[in-house]
Scaffold this motif. Structure first.
Motif, PDB file in Angstrom:
ATOM      1  N   MET A 182      13.854   5.060  -4.129  1.00  0.00           N
ATOM      2  CA  MET A 182      12.587   4.522  -3.609  1.00  0.00           C
ATOM      3  C   MET A 182      12.313   5.084  -2.222  1.00  0.00           C
ATOM      4  O   MET A 182      11.185   5.463  -1.910  1.00  0.00           O
ATOM      5  CB  MET A 182      12.638   2.989  -3.574  1.00  0.00           C
ATOM      6  N   LEU A 183      13.342   5.182  -1.397  1.00  0.00           N
ATOM      7  CA  LEU A 183      13.190   5.740  -0.051  1.00  0.00           C
ATOM      8  C   LEU A 183      12.777   7.215  -0.130  1.00  0.00           C
ATOM      9  O   LEU A 183      11.881   7.654   0.607  1.00  0.00           O
ATOM     10  CB  LEU A 183      14.484   5.580   0.747  1.00  0.00           C
ATOM     11  N   ASP A 184      13.391   7.952  -1.038  1.00  0.00           N
ATOM     12  CA  ASP A 184      13.020   9.363  -1.220  1.00  0.00           C
ATOM     13  C   ASP A 184      11.562   9.488  -1.666  1.00  0.00           C
ATOM     14  O   ASP A 184      10.819  10.348  -1.184  1.00  0.00           O
ATOM     15  CB  ASP A 184      13.941  10.034  -2.248  1.00  0.00           C
ATOM     16  N   GLN A 185      11.151   8.618  -2.578  1.00  0.00           N
ATOM     17  CA  GLN A 185       9.759   8.653  -3.043  1.00  0.00           C
ATOM     18  C   GLN A 185       8.805   8.342  -1.898  1.00  0.00           C
ATOM     19  O   GLN A 185       7.757   8.977  -1.752  1.00  0.00           O
ATOM     20  CB  GLN A 185       9.560   7.674  -4.196  1.00  0.00           C
ATOM     21  N   CYS A 186       9.154   7.364  -1.077  1.00  0.00           N
ATOM     22  CA  CYS A 186       8.313   7.027   0.081  1.00  0.00           C
ATOM     23  C   CYS A 186       8.205   8.217   1.039  1.00  0.00           C
ATOM     24  O   CYS A 186       7.122   8.519   1.540  1.00  0.00           O
ATOM     25  CB  CYS A 186       8.890   5.817   0.820  1.00  0.00           C
ATOM     26  N   ASP A 187       9.339   8.870   1.277  1.00  0.00           N
ATOM     27  CA  ASP A 187       9.329  10.044   2.167  1.00  0.00           C
ATOM     28  C   ASP A 187       8.401  11.129   1.617  1.00  0.00           C
ATOM     29  O   ASP A 187       7.678  11.777   2.378  1.00  0.00           O
ATOM     30  CB  ASP A 187      10.747  10.598   2.344  1.00  0.00           C
ATOM     31  N   GLU A 188       8.429  11.336   0.302  1.00  0.00           N
ATOM     32  CA  GLU A 188       7.567  12.350  -0.315  1.00  0.00           C
ATOM     33  C   GLU A 188       6.084  11.985  -0.185  1.00  0.00           C
ATOM     34  O   GLU A 188       5.232  12.861  -0.111  1.00  0.00           O
ATOM     35  CB  GLU A 188       7.916  12.517  -1.791  1.00  0.00           C
ATOM     36  N   LEU A 189       5.806  10.696  -0.166  1.00  0.00           N
ATOM     37  CA  LEU A 189       4.414  10.224  -0.150  1.00  0.00           C
ATOM     38  C   LEU A 189       3.847  10.000   1.252  1.00  0.00           C
ATOM     39  O   LEU A 189       2.693   9.599   1.391  1.00  0.00           O
ATOM     40  CB  LEU A 189       4.290   8.942  -0.969  1.00  0.00           C
ATOM     41  N   LEU A 190       4.622  10.276   2.275  1.00  0.00           N
ATOM     42  CA  LEU A 190       4.124  10.090   3.648  1.00  0.00           C
ATOM     43  C   LEU A 190       2.814  10.841   3.889  1.00  0.00           C
ATOM     44  O   LEU A 190       1.851  10.249   4.397  1.00  0.00           O
ATOM     45  CB  LEU A 190       5.183  10.507   4.678  1.00  0.00           C
ATOM     46  N   PRO A 191       2.707  12.117   3.499  1.00  0.00           N
ATOM     47  CA  PRO A 191       1.436  12.827   3.731  1.00  0.00           C
ATOM     48  C   PRO A 191       0.279  12.244   2.899  1.00  0.00           C
ATOM     49  O   PRO A 191      -0.854  12.171   3.371  1.00  0.00           O
ATOM     50  CB  PRO A 191       1.735  14.271   3.290  1.00  0.00           C
ATOM     51  N   VAL A 192       0.585  11.836   1.694  1.00  0.00           N
ATOM     52  CA  VAL A 192      -0.455  11.267   0.823  1.00  0.00           C
ATOM     53  C   VAL A 192      -0.978   9.959   1.421  1.00  0.00           C
ATOM     54  O   VAL A 192      -2.173   9.670   1.369  1.00  0.00           O
ATOM     55  CB  VAL A 192       0.100  11.025  -0.607  1.00  0.00           C
ATOM     56  N   ALA A 193      -0.078   9.181   2.003  1.00  0.00           N
ATOM     57  CA  ALA A 193      -0.455   7.901   2.602  1.00  0.00           C
ATOM     58  C   ALA A 193      -1.094   8.082   3.972  1.00  0.00           C
ATOM     59  O   ALA A 193      -1.546   7.109   4.583  1.00  0.00           O
ATOM     60  CB  ALA A 193       0.766   6.991   2.718  1.00  0.00           C
ATOM     61  N   ASN A 194      -1.108   9.320   4.471  1.00  0.00           N
ATOM     62  CA  ASN A 194      -1.695   9.651   5.770  1.00  0.00           C
ATOM     63  C   ASN A 194      -1.018   8.871   6.907  1.00  0.00           C
ATOM     64  O   ASN A 194      -1.678   8.298   7.780  1.00  0.00           O
ATOM     65  CB  ASN A 194      -3.202   9.399   5.754  1.00  0.00           C
ATOM     66  N   VAL A 195       0.303   8.833   6.843  1.00  0.00           N
ATOM     67  CA  VAL A 195       1.100   8.199   7.896  1.00  0.00           C
ATOM     68  C   VAL A 195       2.147   9.186   8.382  1.00  0.00           C
ATOM     69  O   VAL A 195       2.470  10.158   7.711  1.00  0.00           O
ATOM     70  CB  VAL A 195       1.781   6.890   7.386  1.00  0.00           C
ATOM     71  N   LYS A 196       2.708   8.906   9.569  1.00  0.00           N
ATOM     72  CA  LYS A 196       3.638   9.851  10.183  1.00  0.00           C
ATOM     73  C   LYS A 196       5.091   9.418  10.069  1.00  0.00           C
ATOM     74  O   LYS A 196       5.998  10.213  10.290  1.00  0.00           O
ATOM     75  CB  LYS A 196       3.277  10.039  11.657  1.00  0.00           C
ATOM     76  N   SER A 197       5.300   8.129   9.745  1.00  0.00           N
ATOM     77  CA  SER A 197       6.681   7.651   9.722  1.00  0.00           C
ATOM     78  C   SER A 197       6.895   6.660   8.582  1.00  0.00           C
ATOM     79  O   SER A 197       5.951   6.128   8.001  1.00  0.00           O
ATOM     80  CB  SER A 197       7.019   6.960  11.051  1.00  0.00           C
ATOM     81  N   ARG A 198       8.185   6.445   8.299  1.00  0.00           N
ATOM     82  CA  ARG A 198       8.532   5.442   7.281  1.00  0.00           C
ATOM     83  C   ARG A 198       8.015   4.067   7.694  1.00  0.00           C
ATOM     84  O   ARG A 198       7.570   3.285   6.867  1.00  0.00           O
ATOM     85  CB  ARG A 198      10.045   5.374   7.098  1.00  0.00           C
ATOM     86  N   ASN A 199       8.114   3.793   8.982  1.00  0.00           N
ATOM     87  CA  ASN A 199       7.676   2.497   9.492  1.00  0.00           C
ATOM     88  C   ASN A 199       6.197   2.265   9.184  1.00  0.00           C
ATOM     89  O   ASN A 199       5.808   1.205   8.697  1.00  0.00           O
ATOM     90  CB  ASN A 199       7.940   2.415  10.997  1.00  0.00           C
ATOM     91  N   GLU A 200       5.361   3.288   9.459  1.00  0.00           N
ATOM     92  CA  GLU A 200       3.933   3.168   9.159  1.00  0.00           C
ATOM     93  C   GLU A 200       3.713   3.024   7.655  1.00  0.00           C
ATOM     94  O   GLU A 200       2.860   2.250   7.214  1.00  0.00           O
ATOM     95  CB  GLU A 200       3.173   4.399   9.661  1.00  0.00           C
ATOM     96  N   PHE A 201       4.502   3.781   6.875  1.00  0.00           N
ATOM     97  CA  PHE A 201       4.367   3.726   5.419  1.00  0.00           C
ATOM     98  C   PHE A 201       4.666   2.314   4.900  1.00  0.00           C
ATOM     99  O   PHE A 201       3.888   1.745   4.129  1.00  0.00           O
ATOM    100  CB  PHE A 201       5.332   4.734   4.771  1.00  0.00           C
ATOM    101  N   VAL A 202       5.772   1.749   5.357  1.00  0.00           N
ATOM    102  CA  VAL A 202       6.156   0.403   4.921  1.00  0.00           C
ATOM    103  C   VAL A 202       5.128  -0.622   5.374  1.00  0.00           C
ATOM    104  O   VAL A 202       4.740  -1.514   4.618  1.00  0.00           O
ATOM    105  CB  VAL A 202       7.573   0.042   5.435  1.00  0.00           C
ATOM    106  N   THR A 203       4.616  -0.466   6.600  1.00  0.00           N
ATOM    107  CA  THR A 203       3.596  -1.392   7.105  1.00  0.00           C
ATOM    108  C   THR A 203       2.345  -1.344   6.243  1.00  0.00           C
ATOM    109  O   THR A 203       1.806  -2.387   5.829  1.00  0.00           O
ATOM    110  CB  THR A 203       3.249  -1.070   8.573  1.00  0.00           C
ATOM    111  N   GLU A 204       1.886  -0.120   5.933  1.00  0.00           N
ATOM    112  CA  GLU A 204       0.691   0.033   5.090  1.00  0.00           C
ATOM    113  C   GLU A 204       0.940  -0.500   3.678  1.00  0.00           C
ATOM    114  O   GLU A 204       0.073  -1.154   3.080  1.00  0.00           O
ATOM    115  CB  GLU A 204       0.239   1.498   5.042  1.00  0.00           C
ATOM    116  N   ALA A 205       2.130  -0.239   3.148  1.00  0.00           N
ATOM    117  CA  ALA A 205       2.463  -0.723   1.805  1.00  0.00           C
ATOM    118  C   ALA A 205       2.489  -2.251   1.776  1.00  0.00           C
ATOM    119  O   ALA A 205       1.980  -2.875   0.824  1.00  0.00           O
ATOM    120  CB  ALA A 205       3.808  -0.157   1.364  1.00  0.00           C
ATOM    121  N   LEU A 206       3.053  -2.845   2.809  1.00  0.00           N
ATOM    122  CA  LEU A 206       3.096  -4.310   2.858  1.00  0.00           C
ATOM    123  C   LEU A 206       1.693  -4.903   3.018  1.00  0.00           C
ATOM    124  O   LEU A 206       1.367  -5.918   2.403  1.00  0.00           O
ATOM    125  CB  LEU A 206       4.011  -4.784   3.989  1.00  0.00           C
ATOM    126  N   LYS A 207       0.842  -4.275   3.829  1.00  0.00           N
ATOM    127  CA  LYS A 207      -0.545  -4.742   3.968  1.00  0.00           C
ATOM    128  C   LYS A 207      -1.256  -4.694   2.613  1.00  0.00           C
ATOM    129  O   LYS A 207      -1.964  -5.620   2.229  1.00  0.00           O
ATOM    130  CB  LYS A 207      -1.315  -3.877   4.978  1.00  0.00           C
TER     131      LYS A 207
END
Length: 137
Positions: free
Chosen positions: A18-43
């Motif tokens: 799951m962490l690897d998938q999140c890392d791959e999707l960082l550009p798609v989610a238009n975020v710069k870090s895992r922290n931003e990705f998790v925050t956006e996913a939780l929102k």
């Protein structure tokens, strides 16, 4: 910095895949870090869960509004149908009073009108009736 919400540091466990998938999707989610990705996913997920409650409320509200609207429309149509039936009855009595039509002709006319209304699905046309009576059809 006063406008930013207070952030807290927390930790959680996540599967490696799951962490690897999140890392791959960082550009798609238009975020710069895992922290931003998790925050956006939780929102997004919190919004999804909240919308389910709102959707149920809105569906119930919409259902009751539509039911009331249909009921009101039904009542208006029924009142108009009643008024039209009264007017049609008056018209029929005036015509019957002013014309001497025997029962056989009346019965034939009734059957002809019944057949015509079935055939044209209730879309009565005065001009067609006039031409028929004048033997133009």
């Amino acid at each position: 910095m006063a406008n930013e919400l207070e952030k807290v540091r927390t930790g959680f466990y996540i599967e490696k895949e799951m962490l690897d998938q999140c890392d791959e999707l960082l550009p798609v989610a238009n975020v710069k870090s895992r922290n931003e990705f998790v925050t956006e996913a939780l929102k997004f997920y919190c919004g999804y869960l909240t919308s389910q409650k709102a959707e149920n409320y809105l569906l119930q509200t919409l259902s009751s509004v539509l039911t009331a609207t249909v009921h009101d429309s039904e009542n208006r149509i029924a009142r108009m149908d009643f008024k039209m039936a009264v007017e049609l009855s008056e018209l029929a009595h005036v015509i019957a009073c002013s014309h001497n039509i025997d029962e056989t002709a009346l019965h034939k006319l009734h059957l002809k009108c019944l057949d015509e209304v079935k055939r044209i699905n209730g879309a009565v046309d005065f001009e067609s009736a006039y031409k028929y009576q004048k033997r133009e059809i």
